[in-house]
Enzyme design. Sequence first.
Site, PDB file in Angstrom:
ATOM      1  N   SER A  55     -11.582  -2.372 -14.656  1.00 40.85           N
ATOM      2  CA  SER A  55     -11.247  -1.583 -13.466  1.00 40.85           C
ATOM      3  C   SER A  55     -11.541  -0.090 -13.528  1.00 40.85           C
ATOM      4  O   SER A  55     -11.460   0.587 -12.514  1.00 40.85           O
ATOM      5  CB  SER A  55      -9.772  -1.754 -13.127  1.00 40.85           C
ATOM      6  OG  SER A  55      -9.612  -2.882 -12.326  1.00 40.85           O
ATOM      7  N   SER A  60     -10.747  -2.097  -9.928  1.00 45.67           N
ATOM      8  CA  SER A  60      -9.744  -1.736  -8.954  1.00 45.67           C
ATOM      9  C   SER A  60      -9.556  -0.228  -8.753  1.00 45.67           C
ATOM     10  O   SER A  60      -8.987   0.175  -7.749  1.00 45.67           O
ATOM     11  CB  SER A  60      -8.400  -2.359  -9.363  1.00 45.67           C
ATOM     12  OG  SER A  60      -7.945  -1.810 -10.583  1.00 45.67           O
ATOM     13  N   LYS A  65      -4.512   7.429  -9.913  1.00 42.86           N
ATOM     14  CA  LYS A  65      -4.482   6.087  -9.318  1.00 42.86           C
ATOM     15  C   LYS A  65      -3.057   5.741  -8.910  1.00 42.86           C
ATOM     16  O   LYS A  65      -2.111   6.023  -9.682  1.00 42.86           O
ATOM     17  CB  LYS A  65      -5.029   5.074 -10.342  1.00 42.86           C
ATOM     18  CG  LYS A  65      -5.195   3.648  -9.825  1.00 42.86           C
ATOM     19  CD  LYS A  65      -5.850   2.768 -10.899  1.00 42.86           C
ATOM     20  CE  LYS A  65      -6.059   1.334 -10.440  1.00 42.86           C
ATOM     21  NZ  LYS A  65      -6.743   0.496 -11.462  1.00 42.86           N
TER      22      LYS A  65
HETATM   23  N1  GLN Z   1     -11.426  -7.202 -11.693  1.00 41.34           N
HETATM   24  C1  GLN Z   1     -10.489  -7.625 -12.688  1.00 41.34           C
HETATM   25  C2  GLN Z   1      -9.296  -8.287 -12.044  1.00 41.34           C
HETATM   26  O1  GLN Z   1      -9.277  -8.410 -10.862  1.00 41.34           O
HETATM   27  C3  GLN Z   1     -10.058  -6.467 -13.533  1.00 41.34           C
HETATM   28  C4  GLN Z   1      -9.073  -5.625 -12.853  1.00 41.34           C
HETATM   29  C5  GLN Z   1      -8.553  -4.510 -13.718  1.00 41.34           C
HETATM   30  O2  GLN Z   1      -9.159  -4.156 -14.711  1.00 41.34           O
HETATM   31  N2  GLN Z   1      -7.391  -4.008 -13.337  1.00 41.34           N
HETATM   32  O3  GLN Z   1      -8.383  -8.707 -12.710  1.00 41.34           O
END
Ligand code: GLN
Length: 495
Positions: free
Chosen positions: A175, A151, A76
Amino acid sequence: MSDATAVEIARSVNAGESSAAKRARAANDRIAERDGVIGAYLSVTSELARTHAARVDARIAAGERLPLAGVPLAIKDNMCVTGTRTTCASKILADWIAPYTATAVQRLLDAGAIPLGKTNLDEFAMGSSCENSALGKTANPWDLGRVPGGSSGGSVAAVAGGEATVSLGSDTGGSIREPAAFCGVVGFKPTYGRVSRYGLIAFASSLDQIGPIATTVADAALVYDVMAGHDPMDATSVDRPVELASPGLREDLRGVRIGIVREFALTELDPAVRAVYERAYADLEKLGAELVEVALPTAEYGIATYYLIAPAECSSNLARFDGMRYGLRVEGRDVGATYEATRAAGFGDEVKRRILIGTYALSSGYYDAYYVRAQKARTLIAGDFAKAFASCDAIACPAAATPAFAFAAKTDPVSMYLMDYYTIPMSLAGLPSLSVPCGYVTPAGGTSPMPLGLELSAPLFAERSLLGIAHAYERGTRHAEARSIPDLPRTAVAR
Ligand code: GLN
């Protein structure tokens, strides 16, 4: 490139039946053939893969045996790898080259993994669909008109689309787990502090955790075993021996108690989705588990709590991106104007929204009402889990309420935030938690069946038990093997 698992690849490379060089080449060809359609990668590091593979082959020839020998790995793009562009999918870091390598990545490379490239994400890991990326669009390999989730959308799409054998994601509130569910792969977030965050560009430091994405639980366990453990470079990394997960993989669930959360009523789901989860719970029982009802009365405050704590930490962490030391710089007439112009041009809307929310929640006069209260709620949520685990070994629930949705389907931020309803409570409690494929539904208006994920969560540091349970469920149901992604178009799509 064959679709062999990491376990199989490492075995054959260690045995001299295949080589890391061959694996790297095949993976690179696969990326060239498919990534124009899927868009999982922001950078492909073919040269790095080649030199690394040669080094792995030399070590094998010299008699070494490596746990990840020749295993193609995608990373990532919020993790630093020396000499690679590391962007967080943000304009503010679009041209930034990392001067060092994240500990988790380094451990995998030392164990023989091949770094194929850096994958797309929602900008600074803020989002649930990958649509917040400022640098690229990633499609769900199951239906190119749908999002891969986020994400860690690029890391998940790379594995689901056969463009990497395993990948690394980061999970702050879901994410790794939500996109893994959307793309029909295994995504595992270890206990907070179990894997070093050194070299992971921080979003919310009290929640961020790196974890593996793979096609099988055994592969996720293999990657976890290599990268888990204390790192003096990360003050929050836990100094406690790692219980290896791979030796704990089991074939049945006899003697295991699985908690079903009273507050997560399946009746609230679409009937087709609900049927998949009812069957998943029944399958757990068929494999020998005893299902027990558990209560998480404060879990419903998870989203509200998270959207104070995570933005508060993000507003502080992202203060460093001001045009002085890293990345983009837009000159203004003085230093203040330079900060403003840089941040206005460099950050996307969602990142700006989080910084504003976080700054507000931390400002004097509001700090006690918002931030301190959210911390108290977090303690209550963790307490509920601790109570629940007195009567079960793991908790099962949906990883997400729906399958992957179409691009641009969610227009208001709150509907996107709600995607993490089932994943955020575990994040706030720091628990190890994963998503494993559990079936398919064809959404209304959809063209193909879309995967769903079962979320399994365990007490702090119970990774071995958790992965063991997930393995038994996976081997007993074989949902991932039941279907494969539809044939992809041969020509690149316009983005
Ligand atoms: N969807 C959540 C956010 O936007 C979690 C994102 C994540 O785990 N990095 O914060």
